[in-house]
Design a protein around this motif. Sequence first.
Motif, short mmCIF file in Angstrom:
data_model
loop_
_atom_site.label_atom_id
_atom_site.label_comp_id
_atom_site.label_asym_id
_atom_site.label_seq_id
_atom_site.Cartn_x
_atom_site.Cartn_y
_atom_site.Cartn_z
N VAL A 85 0.85 -1.14 -0.03
CA VAL A 85 -0.03 -0.11 0.13
C VAL A 85 0.94 1.29 -0.20
N GLU A 86 0.56 2.25 -0.88
CA GLU A 86 1.35 3.68 -0.99
C GLU A 86 0.28 4.75 -0.88
N MET A 87 0.43 5.44 -0.03
CA MET A 87 -0.61 6.44 0.07
C MET A 87 -0.03 7.86 0.50
N THR A 88 -0.72 9.03 0.04
CA THR A 88 -0.35 10.28 0.45
C THR A 88 -1.43 11.10 0.67
N LEU B 155 2.74 13.95 3.27
CA LEU B 155 2.87 12.63 3.92
C LEU B 155 2.86 11.38 2.99
N TYR B 156 4.06 10.55 3.41
CA TYR B 156 3.97 9.52 2.60
C TYR B 156 3.99 8.05 3.43
N LEU B 157 2.85 7.37 3.06
CA LEU B 157 2.77 6.12 3.97
C LEU B 157 3.16 4.77 3.08
N ARG B 158 3.78 3.79 3.57
CA ARG B 158 3.98 2.68 3.03
C ARG B 158 3.80 1.52 3.79
#
Length: 847
Positions: free
Chosen positions: A320-323, A336-339
């Motif tokens: 999963v990759e989200m900003t 914001l970077y979330l992995r």
Amino acid sequence: MKNYIKSLVTILFAFLTLAANAQINIQIVDSETMKGVPFVALKLLHSRQGTLTDNNGNAVLNIPKNEGDTIEMSASVLGYKTKIVRFSRYASSIIIPLTADGLQLDEVVFKQKKSKYSKKNNPAVRFVEKIREGASKIDPKNCHQNYSYDRFERISIGLNKFHIQEDSTRKKESKFAFLKDHIDTCEITNQPILVVSVKEKASTEIYRKEPQAEKSVVTGIKRQGLDDILDQESIQTFLEDVMREIDLYQNDIVILQNRFVSPLSRIAPDFYKFFLTDTIMVDNEKCVELSFTPHNTATFGFTGHVYVPMNDSTMFIKRVEMTLPPKINLNFINNLYLRQDYVKAEDGSRLKVRDDMIIELSILPGAQGLYARRNTAYSNHSFEPYYDQTMFEKLGNEIILDNAYNQDEQFWDTAAITPSSGGESKIAELISKLRAVPAYYWTEKAIKLMFSGYVQTGKNSKFDVGPLNTFISYNDLEGFRFRLGGITTANLSKHVFARGYAAYGTKDRKMKYSGELEYSFNEKKYHSREFPIHSIKLSHQYDIERIGQDYMFTNADNFVLSFKRQKDLLIAYKRLTNLEYTLELKNNFSVKATLSNERLEATVNVPFITSSGISSSHYNETTLSVQLRYAPGEKFYQTKSYRIPINLDAPAVVLSHTFGPQKFLGNTFTINKTELSFQKRFWFSAFGYTDVILKGGHIWSQTPYPALLIPNANLTYTIQPESFAMMNAMEFVNDSYVSWDLTYWANGAIFNYIPLVKKLKLREVFCFRGVSGTLSSKNNPLNNSNLYLFPALQEPEEMNWKPYMEASVGIENIFKCLRLDYVWRLSYRNKQNIDKSGLRVAVHITF
């Protein structure tokens, strides 16, 4: 040199800068028809930022500074060949044609025609629903009786986009030249960062299905950084709350002390637009790329991608990759970077192996930016019973082993699953060098003083002077009030503590004082208020008592509270002696037993005269009270004087009973009083939350007015919790009551949909509070000649259960720090000398 000091001190203030990003207008068109292609995923190859095109194939893309002059970007959507394009960052607009390839994926067929987004008959929405349907089947906590794994977390705080400014005119090397040896490059953003704080925690997470129990056994804690001048336990708690580990399968994702709608939430099909955009290789496995973005990018959602292996019937998520959307109504956060990465166990269970969150944030334009990263890795997943089952019986969710703070480097070499960067590994050296520079050293001292409110009297201070915000204040009885106090520290004794103050009023010319001596059964690190408290304390105080006013989360003689909307005259002098036993458990259950002797001394405005004309110079009250409090999951920031809630998500229930028989140690009357309160925050996903406070009480005996149940009035122009902004002090007096305080924080639910206004990122606040009660005949001084008459200055009105009510409408997030409410008094409006409405203000800083 001043510039370096300013940049480094920023980490302690969190005053940051907004990055100046370029914006480019992009249109994606069909190479044959030249019509716009909707919902194309655009991703910058270096920074991983991206967006989706709208219904017409248009998008505005923010270009960060670190991308350089030549931009590389991918454009992908099912039904078209993925295209990599290069263009200048200085371009104002570009048109990119895509070539159709007729790709089909299972039941997914991309139709090559322009259409508005619809969730109906949308294969991407069905794809999301299938992921949700299969979630429980591959959840290791659902599939196994036992589950455990090792967890290593590293939280790094630093200065973002940090550059050493070279000055060719200087003959001598700057005192801060050593900083260049500590600069890292962020692997995600490629930006230079100067790490100034590192917090590492190693633990084993254990789970048991039946009987259900879950614990975190902490085996190691290591903290280094410039923020060691603050309370480290509280800082760790705050950072872990702001950067929580997320569960994509829950309806809400909780980070930054807000609720974001998860792309796998039940309401996700109505909140997000979903697209099947590509098939790509993830760790040598071909995966379907599911892209998503909120319908309204100002609301609390994510833009991102979920990767599911092709033809996987369990709908296992591999990555999963989200900003965050660029227009989100969120303060201080630039990016914001979330992995998250997962692997599949032999039985098909999903096992998380990586959870990486990077935040770039800023508060004030022109100041240094901040960088925060929580990098968490997981290993040694096991479905065998944990070797020490007694851990499940211990109190609290987190169990810190005795040697956790004293682990050697050999332990950390093994526990640190993710390697540290050069700057992270040399943080102790950086701190030593910085504090050797006098200008930085003294600036840091000033900041510590501002945050703690106390002045240390030496390197290993045994006595701290403060709090500073009470040195001078004003009220109508004392005039200007000067106060000086302090506390002893654990450097003097880890078990025995003292604190006190002396105060003097220029108008009444009286000295007031307070002193306490406390023995802590727990060994303290610095001061007596540290959680958990297990102590016995003796205190004595001679000071003023404001009748009908109780400022619950600040000192009553705080200078800001000196400014009032009317004269504050209902003030008496109080002598109070307490013998108090307190026991706090790690599960946030506490017991407090207090033997109290209180003497109120009469003043001109607060006399003690019965209806038969008998006058007394004082009123005595000796009671024994027991308070039970339970707040599971409560988190707070600990200061040396009081606790500030980090969030109000946890429920808090307080039950207290106070009893003092007549003639017991000077009691004129019997005191027999019970009170109950409940408080909790209720979230409505990304649509805000409501804080609910309910209280009730009853007095079982005949009692004089100082001991009755008096609603809490707020006479200041500030917004004070759990008080009534339009009520006068002692306007109502009850011996039975119920009260409510409801505050809905809408998080921009209205303003986010208003053009232009939504750019201001304002948020709405709605409040409704009230109290309903009655005063029985036995406690009404007009019916009982032995009771003290109410002060003539304020004759209370009998409620007879007719509620007093207030409502307010407010705007918060003004300049990102202010809240302004307009309050209306809804009942008891036909009275003299009352305020029917008015503005109230508070400093309110949130994400």
